[in-house]
Design a protein around this motif. Sequence first.
Motif, PDB file in Angstrom:
ATOM      1  N   MET A   1     100.223 -12.706  -8.425  1.00 20.04           N
ATOM      2  CA  MET A   1     100.468 -11.825  -9.559  1.00 20.04           C
ATOM      3  C   MET A   1     100.482 -10.385  -9.069  1.00 20.04           C
ATOM      4  O   MET A   1      99.740 -10.000  -8.163  1.00 20.04           O
ATOM      5  N   ASP A   2     101.348  -9.581  -9.692  1.00 16.35           N
ATOM      6  CA  ASP A   2     101.536  -8.190  -9.289  1.00 16.35           C
ATOM      7  C   ASP A   2     101.025  -7.259 -10.375  1.00 16.35           C
ATOM      8  O   ASP A   2     101.269  -7.487 -11.569  1.00 16.35           O
ATOM      9  N   ALA A   3     100.345  -6.189  -9.945  1.00 12.85           N
ATOM     10  CA  ALA A   3      99.872  -5.157 -10.865  1.00 12.85           C
ATOM     11  C   ALA A   3     100.350  -3.805 -10.386  1.00 12.85           C
ATOM     12  O   ALA A   3     100.319  -3.512  -9.178  1.00 12.85           O
ATOM     13  N   GLY A  18      89.259  -3.666  -7.858  1.00  5.22           N
ATOM     14  CA  GLY A  18      88.865  -4.915  -8.502  1.00  5.22           C
ATOM     15  C   GLY A  18      89.962  -5.955  -8.503  1.00  5.22           C
ATOM     16  O   GLY A  18      89.713  -7.139  -8.215  1.00  5.22           O
ATOM     17  N   LEU A  19      91.189  -5.543  -8.792  1.00  4.91           N
ATOM     18  CA  LEU A  19      92.305  -6.495  -8.825  1.00  4.91           C
ATOM     19  C   LEU A  19      92.646  -6.990  -7.415  1.00  4.91           C
ATOM     20  O   LEU A  19      92.978  -8.166  -7.233  1.00  4.91           O
ATOM     21  N   THR A  20      92.583  -6.113  -6.442  1.00  2.00           N
ATOM     22  CA  THR A  20      92.830  -6.537  -5.061  1.00  2.00           C
ATOM     23  C   THR A  20      91.815  -7.596  -4.640  1.00  2.00           C
ATOM     24  O   THR A  20      92.171  -8.627  -4.036  1.00  2.00           O
ATOM     25  N   GLN A  21      90.560  -7.369  -4.974  1.00  2.00           N
ATOM     26  CA  GLN A  21      89.527  -8.341  -4.626  1.00  2.00           C
ATOM     27  C   GLN A  21      89.716  -9.655  -5.379  1.00  2.00           C
ATOM     28  O   GLN A  21      89.290 -10.712  -4.899  1.00  2.00           O
ATOM     29  N   ALA A  22      90.382  -9.594  -6.540  1.00  2.00           N
ATOM     30  CA  ALA A  22      90.648 -10.805  -7.314  1.00  2.00           C
ATOM     31  C   ALA A  22      91.922 -11.517  -6.866  1.00  2.00           C
ATOM     32  O   ALA A  22      92.318 -12.520  -7.472  1.00  2.00           O
ATOM     33  N   GLY A  23      92.583 -11.009  -5.823  1.00  2.00           N
ATOM     34  CA  GLY A  23      93.752 -11.680  -5.279  1.00  2.00           C
ATOM     35  C   GLY A  23      95.083 -11.184  -5.782  1.00  2.00           C
ATOM     36  O   GLY A  23      96.126 -11.776  -5.472  1.00  2.00           O
ATOM     37  N   TRP A  24      95.097 -10.109  -6.551  1.00  2.01           N
ATOM     38  CA  TRP A  24      96.354  -9.547  -7.039  1.00  2.01           C
ATOM     39  C   TRP A  24      97.017  -8.692  -5.957  1.00  2.01           C
ATOM     40  O   TRP A  24      96.341  -8.109  -5.113  1.00  2.01           O
ATOM     41  N   ARG A  25      98.339  -8.604  -6.024  1.00  2.00           N
ATOM     42  CA  ARG A  25      99.080  -7.633  -5.232  1.00  2.00           C
ATOM     43  C   ARG A  25      99.179  -6.358  -6.067  1.00  2.00           C
ATOM     44  O   ARG A  25      99.724  -6.378  -7.174  1.00  2.00           O
ATOM     45  N   VAL A  26      98.652  -5.288  -5.552  1.00  2.42           N
ATOM     46  CA  VAL A  26      98.484  -4.067  -6.342  1.00  2.42           C
ATOM     47  C   VAL A  26      99.184  -2.893  -5.663  1.00  2.42           C
ATOM     48  O   VAL A  26      99.104  -2.730  -4.443  1.00  2.42           O
ATOM     49  N   ARG A  27      99.850  -2.100  -6.462  1.00  2.00           N
ATOM     50  CA  ARG A  27     100.318  -0.799  -5.994  1.00  2.00           C
ATOM     51  C   ARG A  27      99.879   0.256  -7.002  1.00  2.00           C
ATOM     52  O   ARG A  27      99.805  -0.003  -8.210  1.00  2.00           O
ATOM     53  N   THR A 290      90.970 -11.993 -13.472  1.00  2.00           N
ATOM     54  CA  THR A 290      90.720 -12.891 -12.340  1.00  2.00           C
ATOM     55  C   THR A 290      91.128 -14.319 -12.700  1.00  2.00           C
ATOM     56  O   THR A 290      90.722 -14.847 -13.743  1.00  2.00           O
ATOM     57  N   GLY A 291      91.960 -14.911 -11.858  1.00  2.00           N
ATOM     58  CA  GLY A 291      92.332 -16.306 -12.040  1.00  2.00           C
ATOM     59  C   GLY A 291      93.486 -16.559 -12.973  1.00  2.00           C
ATOM     60  O   GLY A 291      93.856 -17.723 -13.177  1.00  2.00           O
ATOM     61  N   VAL A 292      94.120 -15.523 -13.543  1.00  2.00           N
ATOM     62  CA  VAL A 292      95.256 -15.766 -14.432  1.00  2.00           C
ATOM     63  C   VAL A 292      96.473 -16.170 -13.605  1.00  2.00           C
ATOM     64  O   VAL A 292      96.597 -15.813 -12.431  1.00  2.00           O
ATOM     65  N   SER A 293      97.377 -16.913 -14.238  1.00  2.00           N
ATOM     66  CA  SER A 293      98.495 -17.446 -13.467  1.00  2.00           C
ATOM     67  C   SER A 293      99.832 -17.399 -14.199  1.00  2.00           C
ATOM     68  O   SER A 293     100.803 -17.978 -13.744  1.00  2.00           O
ATOM     69  N   GLY A 294      99.897 -16.721 -15.317  1.00  3.91           N
ATOM     70  CA  GLY A 294     101.161 -16.655 -16.040  1.00  3.91           C
ATOM     71  C   GLY A 294     101.072 -15.656 -17.167  1.00  3.91           C
ATOM     72  O   GLY A 294     100.010 -15.094 -17.456  1.00  3.91           O
ATOM     73  N   SER A 295     102.207 -15.426 -17.850  1.00  9.74           N
ATOM     74  CA  SER A 295     102.265 -14.382 -18.869  1.00  9.74           C
ATOM     75  C   SER A 295     101.329 -14.659 -20.040  1.00  9.74           C
ATOM     76  O   SER A 295     100.733 -13.734 -20.590  1.00  9.74           O
TER      77      SER A 295
END
Length: 348
Positions: A1-3, A18-27, A290-295
Amino acid sequence: MDAHVVGGGIGGLATAVGLTQAGWRVRVSERAPALSSDGTGLLLWPDVLRALDALGLGERLRRLAVPQPPGTLRRDDGRVLARVDPERVRRRVGDVPHVVARPDLLSVLFEALPEATVRFGVTAPVEPDADVLVGADGARSAVRRRLLGVRYGLRETGTTAWRVVVDAPTSTAGEVWGRDAKVGYTPLRGGRTYFYAVLPTRERRPDGDDHAVLLDWFGRWPEPVPSLLRQADPARLLRHPLHRLAPRLPRYVGARTALVGDAAHTMTPDLGQGACQALLDAVTLARCLTGVSGSEDVAAALRDYDRARRRPSQRIAAAALWTGRISTARHGAGVRDVLVRAAAALAG
């Protein structure tokens, strides 16, 4: 997931961590050319330090910060209205508030991110261009305006704050209240002191000499106020008219958009809670996502964030505005002082 996080201040960087640590791709897009070096001091309450612990950054911030020392609340004639003992807070919650320089907090958050996460000198789009768009773009948020329209905006409070870090030590913290005005001071690391003053916005000199304005008002107030002012570098004084966000926002989120920090709840600095609430927003938003996978998961997670943060942060903003009004009251200061002393006595 991208943020995509719009804004590289405290709330934006903490959200990105926080989002990076949760596995998101963040810019992160920040329109300023570099990390802010604004030298103000920030009060971090124990609940915020625990939130930073959840990001693995709490201990580092504690090393850079100063535990809030005992202090006093006084009138401008020197009479003590209340004494502040941080150890009371420790006995209740296990820690004391800490004071940190804003650049130090920003650096800790920035350094916790992968290289090239933050793009400086960029004006970001306000339409969602990722799975989640985070509006961390401050009090005049373009993301908020796109989400909720122009009805929700800044309103003047009629007061202006001056802030400066003084290269001189003080061993205590304190605030002094007068009619139409107040000042405060607290130690920072390295023998420095954070100093702030609040006056009616109308108090300006034709020559723009802010230092002279402050000396005119506070030069004969109780020490250490005059001494700190005389040692302050006039070139480093920051002046900001104070605003509130009104009406209160009906929601902090859309289907793929969330607001954090000043974009969601611009507040006056009277309780020292602006940075604290932005950090709590950031940690809560990252936890919800954290852990979301869709819209559909994203929309549900954002609603959870809104339920968790909107009312508490709006209560803090209202309390800060009320505190600012009574602390600089032009009329009824005698009644105010009686109430403050009574409240201090009840608090033990």
